[in-house]
Every structure is written in C-alpha cells, then in structure tokens.
Design a protein around this motif. Structure first.
Motif, PDB file in Angstrom:
ATOM      1  N   PRO A 193      35.584  26.458  69.382  1.00  0.00           N
ATOM      2  CA  PRO A 193      35.344  26.167  70.778  1.00  0.00           C
ATOM      3  C   PRO A 193      36.698  25.525  71.269  1.00  0.00           C
ATOM      4  CG  PRO A 193      34.273  24.545  69.300  1.00  0.00           C
ATOM      5  CD  PRO A 193      34.775  25.856  68.338  1.00  0.00           C
ATOM      6  N   VAL A 194      36.824  25.682  72.744  1.00  0.00           N
ATOM      7  CA  VAL A 194      38.189  24.991  73.407  1.00  0.00           C
ATOM      8  C   VAL A 194      37.533  23.701  74.375  1.00  0.00           C
ATOM      9  CG1 VAL A 194      39.930  25.232  75.020  1.00  0.00           C
ATOM     10  CG2 VAL A 194      39.011  27.299  73.376  1.00  0.00           C
TER      11      VAL A 194
ATOM     12  N   GLU B 199      39.103  31.327  75.020  1.00  0.00           N
ATOM     13  CA  GLU B 199      37.830  31.528  74.558  1.00  0.00           C
ATOM     14  C   GLU B 199      37.713  33.001  74.213  1.00  0.00           C
ATOM     15  OE1 GLU B 199      35.465  27.314  75.878  1.00  0.00           O
ATOM     16  OE2 GLU B 199      35.579  29.472  77.225  1.00  0.00           O
TER      17      GLU B 199
ATOM     18  N   LYS C 157      41.252  28.158  79.824  1.00  0.00           N
ATOM     19  CA  LYS C 157      40.114  27.989  78.678  1.00  0.00           C
ATOM     20  C   LYS C 157      39.309  28.979  78.297  1.00  0.00           C
ATOM     21  CE  LYS C 157      36.525  24.416  77.755  1.00  0.00           C
ATOM     22  NZ  LYS C 157      35.442  25.522  77.805  1.00  0.00           N
TER      23      LYS C 157
END
Length: 362
Positions: free
Chosen positions: A89-90, A78, A74
């Motif tokens: 956004p993740v 990003e 993640k």
C-alpha cells in the motif's frame, strides 16, 4: 566513480508499505496563510512577506496543484505496484499540510504496517530534500510514540535514474522540434531550472563535490544526461535558478531564471527551452515562477519560450519509482542499480525508528 560521504546501508528485507512523502500545499483561500506559516515556521518571516507570496496561490483560487498531483502520483504508483503483483500500500504524508506525517504514521500502524519505504518527491541532495525529511520522520515518530513500532527507510535520491531523466529528454526533443517548425533558424538555448537555495546550504550538501556541493553537481550531471538521452548534446544550455526567498544579505544560488533570460536576449537568443529539472510535478513554483513570470520575461523580449513538462505521472517516471522500490525490496547490489551519470547510483541511508536513534543527513 566519485566517493560518497557515506556507504550503502545494509538493510534486512521485509518492507510492507510505501510512505509517499511530500511538501503539501493549501487547498482553499482560507488555507493559504496558515500553510505559509507552516512553511516558514521558526524563520521569523514577517506577515507582509507571507502576503506577498500568498498572491501566487490566491491567483489560483488558493489551491496549490501539488496535492492533486500527489493524489495522481499515489494512484499511479498503486496501479504499477499492483500490475507487478506487489502487495504494497502507498500511504501519503506531507510536511506542511494535511495529511501530515504523524497522521500517515498512525494510519500505517493501524493498518498493521511496521517497515516503511519513504519515497520523497525530491530527486536531489539538499537539507530541504533529504535532511529535513529525515528530521520530519524523526519528529513524527516521537510525536506519535511509534519509534519502537515503526521503521522508516528512505529511498535513494533519483536525480539520474533513467525513469526521472526520460520524461525531460522527451520534452526537450518535442520542444526543439516545435521551435524548428515555428521559428526555423532560431538561436535556441536550453535553460535547466531548479529551486535556488542558500549557497552555504548548497556547499553543505557535499563539499567534496566542489563549489555548490552535491546539489549543484547532481543538477549539472542530470542536465547533461537529459541532453544525451534527447540526442542533442551540442545544444547551448545552462543551469539557472528560481524561487529565491529569505533575507537579501544571504547569498543564494544564481543566476535567477529571469535575469538569465534578459542576458540571453541581449546576446541574440530568440528561442528558449525551459526545463524544470529540479521538480517532479507542476506545482505552484512551476506554474507561477516559470509559466507566468519566466514566460512573460521571454515574451517581453520577443523570445519563443517552451516549458517542458515535469515527470508527473509519466509512465517512465512511475515505472522508475517502482523500480527504486523493488531495488530496496530485493536488496539489489549497487553495481546493478540503474543510473545515467558518473555520480550515481546515489547511496541509501540508514533507516530510522524501531527503537533506533535519529539518523540525519545533509
């Protein structure tokens, strides 16, 4: 190019967040059995069988590596999105452990997002890698009451994307160089390993692709691509399987990696390159089934065995995943989508939510 069972799904632009969708894993000894109950829910697996599997996790403090790896994935996504100037956004969600998909969808809605691109940590076509995730998303949309507010589109399977293949090719080159240095003249075999599934499930993944369906066809094609990109197309190799579970009377894909190692030893092979081709990160089934059991089997035969790293957060893999995101953001034409096999590029699927009924796939 082989015909696919469905066409590219035309999608309008405007995705505003990425849903990183994964399996999940326990993060302490008290989590292990509840996690395994989640995984096997509805399958009638007895508690004693869960305890047998639990010792894999208990040997590592009850902690699966997968959650830490997804946090790292993640963060890497990003960073790469930000580097490219993409304000996406993740949001991370899991099937079997916290953070669960309903929580991820609520977080997305609360942050003002409406159209999510789901990036699943499974590169191949199968029920567990595609259809079950779509069912999970569908269930989460209903459970949260967000079907009319959120839309979820899944990014295509990326088994033959250059960003997925490159880390494996690099690992194979490094392993072969190491074998040449440590055991000159060795009889070397490359074992490509993936998760076994029931043969019926494999066939259902795409019967038009022959025995084993799309699942096996994709792995065979990916293995050939890895060897080609590694510059060693003349290497002896085979596709084998690991982590079989379920009732013994149900046929699963074979051979098992340990049985294969026994057979190769009997034929005179004395060096192995083990490639975890079916996995994107070093989660429990890699560190136990391969790094523990398969390596022990090889060592018992006096075989030098080197396990190639999974893509993890390799820069090529991260860049490739963001390329796949951009591919959907910009609605890149199919003929321009990168792929390294004749099976690709694999098609997109219609999206779910925003009032639409569920769309399930093999």
């Amino acid at each position: 190019m082989t015909a696919h069972p469905y066409d590219l799904a035309p999608e309008p632009l405007g995705y505003d967040a990425v849903l990183l969708a994964s399996f999940g894993g326990p993060e302490g000894q008290d989590d292990v059995i509840p996690f395994l109950r989640n995984v096997t829910r509805g399958r009638g697996v007895p508690e004693e069988r869960l305890e047998e599997v639990a010792h894999h996790y208990r040997a590592h403090g009850g902690v699966s590596p997968i959650n830490a790896q997804n946090r790292a994935l993640k963060a890497a996504l990003e960073a790469e999105l930000a580097r490219r100037g993409l304000d996406l956004p993740v949001i991370w969600g899991n099937r079997n452990w916290d953070p669960y998909f309903p929580d991820a969808l609520r977080a997305a809605r609360d942050a003002g997002h409406r159209r999510l691109l789901a990036l699943v940590t499974a590169a191949y076509t199968s029920y567990s890698g595609v259809g079950q995730y779509l069912e999970d998303f569908d269930t989460a949309l209903d459970e949260t009451g967000l079907r009319d507010e959120l839309e979820i589109a899944k990014i295509r399977e990326y088994f033959d994307h250059p960003g997925f293949i490159a880390p494996f090719a690099e690992g194979v080159r490094d392993a072969l160089d190491r074998i040449a240095a440590e055991k000159p003249g060795a009889s070397t075999h490359v074992l490509f390993v993936t998760h076994s599934i029931p043969t019926a499930a494999a066939a259902a993944s795409g019967p038009e692709f022959g025995e084993g369906g799309a699942y096996v066809a994709q792995h065979l094609a990916a293995a050939e691509a890895v060897l080609r990109e590694a510059g060693t197309t003349d290497a002896a190799w085979s596709l084998v399987y690991q982590s079989r579970s379920g009732a013994p009377q149900i046929p699963w894909l074979e051979p098992d990696v340990n049985d294969a190692i026994d057979g190769l030893a009997a034929s005179g092979v004395d060096a192995l390159v083990i490639v975890p081709l079916g996995f994107v990160s070093d989660h429990m089934e890699v560190v136990w089934d391969l790094d523990t059991e398969a390596i022990e089997t090889a060592e018992g035969h006096g075989i030098l065995a080197i396990r190639v790293p999974t893509p993890g957060t390799h820069p090529a893999f991260i860049a490739g995943l963001v390329d796949l995101i951009v591919e959907r953001l910009e609605d890149v034409p199919v003929e321009e989508r990168p792929h390294l096999t004749d099976l690709g590029p694999w098609p997109d699927l219609p999206s779910q939510g925003a009032g639409a009924p569920a769309v399930l796939a093999r």
